[in-house]
Scaffold this motif. Structure first.
Motif, mmCIF file in Angstrom:
data_model
loop_
_atom_site.group_PDB
_atom_site.id
_atom_site.type_symbol
_atom_site.label_atom_id
_atom_site.label_comp_id
_atom_site.label_asym_id
_atom_site.label_seq_id
_atom_site.Cartn_x
_atom_site.Cartn_y
_atom_site.Cartn_z
ATOM 1 N N UNK A 90 51.794 34.563 27.218
ATOM 2 C CA UNK A 90 52.436 33.908 26.076
ATOM 3 C C UNK A 90 52.030 32.438 25.992
ATOM 4 N N UNK A 91 51.720 31.816 27.152
ATOM 5 C CA UNK A 91 51.250 30.438 27.166
ATOM 6 C C UNK A 91 49.837 30.347 26.594
ATOM 7 N N UNK A 92 48.994 31.315 26.962
ATOM 8 C CA UNK A 92 47.606 31.322 26.511
ATOM 9 C C UNK A 92 47.142 32.773 26.409
ATOM 10 N N UNK A 93 47.081 33.331 25.197
ATOM 11 C CA UNK A 93 46.706 34.744 25.059
ATOM 12 C C UNK A 93 45.252 35.037 25.411
ATOM 13 N N UNK A 94 44.406 34.011 25.504
ATOM 14 C CA UNK A 94 42.997 34.224 25.830
ATOM 15 C C UNK A 94 42.703 34.128 27.318
ATOM 16 N N UNK A 95 43.736 34.134 28.152
ATOM 17 C CA UNK A 95 43.522 34.023 29.601
ATOM 18 C C UNK A 95 42.734 35.219 30.125
ATOM 19 N N UNK A 96 41.811 34.917 31.007
ATOM 20 C CA UNK A 96 41.035 35.948 31.678
ATOM 21 C C UNK A 96 41.865 36.491 32.840
ATOM 22 N N UNK A 97 41.852 37.797 33.027
ATOM 23 C CA UNK A 97 42.570 38.403 34.148
ATOM 24 C C UNK A 97 41.550 39.059 35.062
ATOM 25 N N UNK A 98 41.554 38.613 36.342
ATOM 26 C CA UNK A 98 40.683 39.197 37.364
ATOM 27 C C UNK A 98 41.497 40.198 38.171
ATOM 28 N N UNK A 99 41.003 41.413 38.280
ATOM 29 C CA UNK A 99 41.653 42.439 39.102
ATOM 30 C C UNK A 99 40.864 42.518 40.398
ATOM 31 N N UNK A 100 41.498 42.106 41.480
ATOM 32 C CA UNK A 100 40.885 42.087 42.800
ATOM 33 C C UNK A 100 41.474 43.251 43.593
ATOM 34 N N UNK A 101 40.822 44.398 43.528
ATOM 35 C CA UNK A 101 41.324 45.608 44.190
ATOM 36 C C UNK A 101 40.573 45.839 45.487
ATOM 37 N N UNK A 102 41.282 46.312 46.482
ATOM 38 C CA UNK A 102 40.667 46.651 47.763
ATOM 39 C C UNK A 102 39.696 47.807 47.559
ATOM 40 N N UNK A 103 38.606 47.796 48.324
ATOM 41 C CA UNK A 103 37.584 48.840 48.130
ATOM 42 C C UNK A 103 38.102 50.231 48.488
#
Length: 134
Positions: A90-103
């Motif tokens: 809601x603060x910034x709708x263009x934020x990039x989201x990184x998904x850091x999942x365990x292998x």
């Protein structure tokens, strides 16, 4: 008889104390600051053969092999996940989201997290991988 006062020499001001203060501030902010969000649990990203350098900024969502979630380094129970992501978007709708999942995390756990992020309004979701060390 006139007595003369000795001529007072003006001392040149040194910048050494100022340099000391700057170094102390630098060390303080390096110790206190956080360079990037780290998961509260161990996450080893999978290997990737293609890709580009990971962009900086945004939100980091960490997923371990059991499906536990963390947002920006803070362990987030399932109930608070949506609220935390929605608040940041809601603060910034263009934020990039990184998904850091365990292998070792099964794809059946990672894909619903990505779908959930997209349903919350995420526009850009990036999966974190590392290069093969071999």
């Amino acid at each position: 008889m006139k007595l003369r006062r000795p001529h007072q020499r003006t001392h040149a001001e040194t910048v050494v104390p100022l340099i000391d203060v700057v170094f102390f501030l630098l060390i303080f902010f390096m110790m206190v600051g956080r360079m990037d969000a780290t998961a509260p649990f161990s996450v080893t990203p999978p290997y990737g053969t293609t890709g580009s350098p990971m962009p900086s900024g945004g939100i980091t969502v960490s997923v371990d092999a059991t499906g536990s979630l963390a947002v920006d380094g803070f362990d987030t129970p399932d109930a608070g996940f949506d609220a935390r992501i929605t608040a940041r978007l809601s603060e910034n709708p263009d934020l990039l989201i990184r998904v850091n999942a365990d292998r070792m995390t099964p794809l059946r756990i990672v894909l619903p997290v990505v779908s959930r992020l997209e349903s919350l309004g995420a526009r850009d979701v990036v999966l974190v991988v590392t290069t093969d060390p071999a």
